[in-house]
Design a protein around this motif. Sequence first.
Motif, PDB file in Angstrom:
ATOM      1  N   GLY A   7      20.012 -33.633 -22.620  1.00 64.23           N
ATOM      2  CA  GLY A   7      21.148 -34.443 -23.044  1.00 64.23           C
ATOM      3  C   GLY A   7      20.998 -35.882 -22.814  1.00 64.23           C
ATOM      4  O   GLY A   7      21.844 -36.737 -23.480  1.00 64.23           O
ATOM      5  N   TYR A   8      20.180 -36.450 -21.871  1.00 66.12           N
ATOM      6  CA  TYR A   8      20.222 -37.743 -21.523  1.00 66.12           C
ATOM      7  C   TYR A   8      19.118 -38.548 -22.364  1.00 66.12           C
ATOM      8  O   TYR A   8      19.254 -39.707 -22.317  1.00 66.12           O
ATOM      9  N   PHE A   9      18.233 -37.918 -23.135  1.00 64.55           N
ATOM     10  CA  PHE A   9      17.263 -38.463 -23.994  1.00 64.55           C
ATOM     11  C   PHE A   9      17.842 -39.601 -24.945  1.00 64.55           C
ATOM     12  O   PHE A   9      17.403 -40.538 -25.320  1.00 64.55           O
ATOM     13  N   ASP A  10      18.606 -38.793 -25.616  1.00 62.03           N
ATOM     14  CA  ASP A  10      19.504 -39.800 -26.872  1.00 62.03           C
ATOM     15  C   ASP A  10      20.145 -41.057 -26.288  1.00 62.03           C
ATOM     16  O   ASP A  10      19.648 -42.152 -26.847  1.00 62.03           O
ATOM     17  N   PRO A  11      20.866 -41.171 -25.351  1.00 62.01           N
ATOM     18  CA  PRO A  11      21.435 -42.334 -24.813  1.00 62.01           C
ATOM     19  C   PRO A  11      20.179 -43.279 -24.167  1.00 62.01           C
ATOM     20  O   PRO A  11      20.105 -44.467 -24.255  1.00 62.01           O
ATOM     21  N   ALA A  12      19.295 -42.542 -23.463  1.00 67.11           N
ATOM     22  CA  ALA A  12      18.245 -43.286 -22.836  1.00 67.11           C
ATOM     23  C   ALA A  12      17.442 -43.877 -23.644  1.00 67.11           C
ATOM     24  O   ALA A  12      16.803 -45.170 -23.760  1.00 67.11           O
ATOM     25  N   THR A  13      17.161 -43.160 -24.935  1.00 63.39           N
ATOM     26  CA  THR A  13      16.359 -43.903 -26.059  1.00 63.39           C
ATOM     27  C   THR A  13      17.029 -45.029 -26.770  1.00 63.39           C
ATOM     28  O   THR A  13      16.441 -46.159 -26.826  1.00 63.39           O
ATOM     29  N   LYS A  14      18.291 -44.903 -26.898  1.00 62.48           N
ATOM     30  CA  LYS A  14      19.218 -46.061 -27.548  1.00 62.48           C
ATOM     31  C   LYS A  14      19.132 -47.153 -26.445  1.00 62.48           C
ATOM     32  O   LYS A  14      19.034 -48.412 -26.927  1.00 62.48           O
ATOM     33  N   LEU A  15      19.244 -47.007 -25.201  1.00 62.96           N
ATOM     34  CA  LEU A  15      18.997 -48.173 -24.126  1.00 62.96           C
ATOM     35  C   LEU A  15      17.783 -48.562 -23.985  1.00 62.96           C
ATOM     36  O   LEU A  15      17.832 -50.095 -24.091  1.00 62.96           O
ATOM     37  N   ILE A  16      16.636 -48.025 -24.137  1.00 59.88           N
ATOM     38  CA  ILE A  16      15.544 -48.772 -24.349  1.00 59.88           C
ATOM     39  C   ILE A  16      15.287 -49.326 -25.542  1.00 59.88           C
ATOM     40  O   ILE A  16      14.604 -50.664 -25.648  1.00 59.88           O
ATOM     41  N   TYR A  17      15.664 -49.036 -26.756  1.00 57.94           N
ATOM     42  CA  TYR A  17      15.775 -49.664 -28.003  1.00 57.94           C
ATOM     43  C   TYR A  17      16.432 -51.090 -27.706  1.00 57.94           C
ATOM     44  O   TYR A  17      16.030 -52.194 -28.324  1.00 57.94           O
TER      45      TYR A  17
END
Length: 99
Positions: free
Chosen positions: A38-48
């Motif tokens: 569940g944390y991968f989508d927000p974390a991916t957007k944060l890294i972008y």
Amino acid sequence: MAKKKILSTAIVLIAAFNAFAQGNGAAGITKATDMVTGYFDPATKLIYAIGAVVGLIGGVKVYGKFSSGDPDTSKTAASWFGACVFLIVAATILRSFFL
């Protein structure tokens, strides 16, 4: 006083044994997996977003060096560009591995 300590220790041990005897832990592992994915989508957007900010800062730095005639401009541009590419590729690869 010693009897109270022994009794309380026995109660704690019995409670711990009962907690471990509740099941094989599959439900807990499934819940943990759901929470992590569940944390991968927000974390991916944060890294972008971090990659975009690093790219903007790098662009300004490279422009400043280029404008001043610094001979080290290409090395600086390559390092900033490499950092941005690494962030984007790392986020994409981690996402593809774990999701």
